[in-house]
Design an enzyme around this catalytic site. Structure first.
Site, PDB file in Angstrom:
ATOM      1  N   GLU A  48       0.638  -1.451  -0.094  1.00 50.27           N
ATOM      2  CA  GLU A  48       0.196  -0.135   0.142  1.00 50.27           C
ATOM      3  C   GLU A  48       1.246   1.189   0.009  1.00 50.27           C
ATOM      4  O   GLU A  48       1.788   0.991   0.638  1.00 50.27           O
ATOM      5  CB  GLU A  48      -0.976  -0.501   0.724  1.00 50.27           C
ATOM      6  CG  GLU A  48      -1.896  -0.999   1.713  1.00 50.27           C
ATOM      7  CD  GLU A  48      -2.521  -0.739   2.783  1.00 50.27           C
ATOM      8  OE1 GLU A  48      -3.336  -0.075   2.686  1.00 50.27           O
ATOM      9  OE2 GLU A  48      -2.298  -1.781   3.608  1.00 50.27           O
ATOM     10  N   CYS A  50       1.995   4.656   0.926  1.00 51.20           N
ATOM     11  CA  CYS A  50       2.041   5.532   2.418  1.00 51.20           C
ATOM     12  C   CYS A  50       2.666   6.569   2.221  1.00 51.20           C
ATOM     13  O   CYS A  50       4.043   6.769   2.471  1.00 51.20           O
ATOM     14  CB  CYS A  50       2.422   5.098   3.693  1.00 51.20           C
ATOM     15  SG  CYS A  50       1.455   3.466   3.959  1.00 51.20           S
ATOM     16  N   ASP A  93      11.527  -6.773  15.179  1.00 54.20           N
ATOM     17  CA  ASP A  93      11.713  -5.488  14.788  1.00 54.20           C
ATOM     18  C   ASP A  93      11.378  -4.578  14.896  1.00 54.20           C
ATOM     19  O   ASP A  93      11.316  -3.327  13.693  1.00 54.20           O
ATOM     20  CB  ASP A  93      12.543  -5.705  13.168  1.00 54.20           C
ATOM     21  CG  ASP A  93      13.876  -5.264  13.161  1.00 54.20           C
ATOM     22  OD1 ASP A  93      14.639  -4.066  13.687  1.00 54.20           O
ATOM     23  OD2 ASP A  93      13.947  -3.925  11.560  1.00 54.20           O
ATOM     24  N   GLU A  97      11.362   3.790  12.672  1.00 56.12           N
ATOM     25  CA  GLU A  97      11.724   3.674  11.517  1.00 56.12           C
ATOM     26  C   GLU A  97      10.477   2.392  10.494  1.00 56.12           C
ATOM     27  O   GLU A  97      10.604   3.343   9.400  1.00 56.12           O
ATOM     28  CB  GLU A  97      12.580   3.100  10.991  1.00 56.12           C
ATOM     29  CG  GLU A  97      13.899   4.180  11.500  1.00 56.12           C
ATOM     30  CD  GLU A  97      14.302   3.838  12.702  1.00 56.12           C
ATOM     31  OE1 GLU A  97      15.553   4.287  13.644  1.00 56.12           O
ATOM     32  OE2 GLU A  97      13.796   3.702  13.949  1.00 56.12           O
ATOM     33  N   ASP A 111       7.677  -3.093   6.869  1.00 57.81           N
ATOM     34  CA  ASP A 111       9.213  -4.403   7.011  1.00 57.81           C
ATOM     35  C   ASP A 111       9.129  -5.626   7.642  1.00 57.81           C
ATOM     36  O   ASP A 111       9.131  -5.704   8.577  1.00 57.81           O
ATOM     37  CB  ASP A 111      10.042  -3.278   7.548  1.00 57.81           C
ATOM     38  CG  ASP A 111      11.115  -4.153   7.694  1.00 57.81           C
ATOM     39  OD1 ASP A 111      11.155  -5.440   7.461  1.00 57.81           O
ATOM     40  OD2 ASP A 111      11.888  -3.562   7.981  1.00 57.81           O
TER      41      ASP A 111
END
Length: 323
Positions: A48, A50, A93, A97, A111
């Protein structure tokens, strides 16, 4: 897009990430739109769109988030973690970020190269034995609890909650609670009694409600029903998390932008993907694209029935694994 030519492990990781994304569709995740390889063995994962950048970039610019904004971000992430944990997965994780911002100010977790079943992490730890190294997890060390860093425990839902506690601290204070900026094999962040978590800088001015929420998460708990009972999250519309208008992520908190480069530098996981390759679509031939796993995805068709639940746009972006 990741250039996987000559690197079998990167091809495997790209396929793994696409497979995980296909199974975890959720309105708080930047969901998979397509995944495929080209004739030069470059792997593509399209998610998607962003358009608002990521939370870390916003944090560097603003200095810190207002409490209501931080509460909203953490509430969405807690809900996503609850979803992943219900599927038996550990995200592993979590960091600013890896949280993207949509054009309408919502947040999406991205991620998915690190998530794996909790049982797999336990098996890997047992197999490592005395040769254990924290880097084997392929995660960002600063956000792992000491027990995971030392190999005493494998990554788990509790370590995801711990990372979320550090994210909340970072959103409110503007930096991680790591004065020395030194990452060792025994601890990423010091929480010793003689080095109070809230004893310096902007952290000292945090309200008791914020401190309680941070400590709740650092203690390995991220259940959304319990979080909803904490005063810090009183502003969160838990029943309309993906439909109600989110608070402005541009509202500035108590901390000013950091000038120390240590706290303006992006944190990376130990397992780094190769640098994204430059690629000109207008000069490329797409006659022989091959799906990573499913024919439908080669055609850009999403087979996820829930993908549209929280989407802000039907556009897609090329992902190169920001890890």
């Amino acid at each position: 897009m990741v250039d996987t030519r000559g690197e079998a492990k990167w091809s495997e990781l790209a396929a793994q990430e696409a497979a995980v994304l296909r199974s975890v569709a959720h309105p708080g995740i930047a969901n998979l739109v397509a995944s495929f390889t080209d004739t030069s063995d470059r792997a593509y994962i399209v998610t998607e769109y962003c358009g608002g950048g990521d939370v870390f970039s916003a944090l560097v610019k603003l200095g810190s988030f207002a409490p209501a904004s931080a509460a909203y971000v953490v509430a969405v992430l807690a809900d996503v973690l609850l979803h992943l944990h219900s599927l038996g997965l550990v995200y592993g994780d979590l960091k600013p970020e890896n949280v993207l911002i949509t054009d309408d100010g919502r947040v999406k977790l991205c991620d998915f190269g690190s998530p794996a079943p909790a049982a797999d992490f336990a098996t890997r730890l047992a197999a490592a034995g005395e040769s254990f190294e924290a880097g084997m997890w392929g995660m960002t060390l600063e956000y792992l609890p000491p027990a995971v860093l030392t190999g005493s425990e494998p990554p788990s839902p509790a370590s995801d909650a711990y990372a979320l506690g550090l994210v909340l601290y970072q959103l409110l204070v503007g930096r991680l609670p790591d004065d020395a900026g030194v990452i060792t094999s025994t601890a990423a962040v010091s929480f010793a009694a003689d080095d109070p978590l809230f004893g310096h800088g902007a952290a000292a001015s945090l309200e008791p409600e914020a401190r309680d929420a941070i400590c709740f998460l650092l203690n390995g708990k991220a259940d959304t029903d319990e979080l909803a009972q904490l005063p810090f999250f009183a502003s969160v519309a838990w029943d309309a998390l993906y439909t109600a208008k989110p608070p402005s992520l541009g509202a500035v908190g108590v901390a000013k932008p950091q000038t120390d480069p240590r706290f303006r530098r992006r944190k990376h996981s130990i397992l780094r993907s190769p640098m994204p390759s430059k690629f000109q679509f207008e000069s490329a031939s797409f006659t022989d694209l091959a799906p990573i796993t499913e024919d439908l995805e080669a055609e850009g068709v999403s087979d996820s029935p829930t993908r549209a639940a929280g989407s802000s746009s039907s556009s897609a972006r090329l992902s190169s694994s920001p890890g």
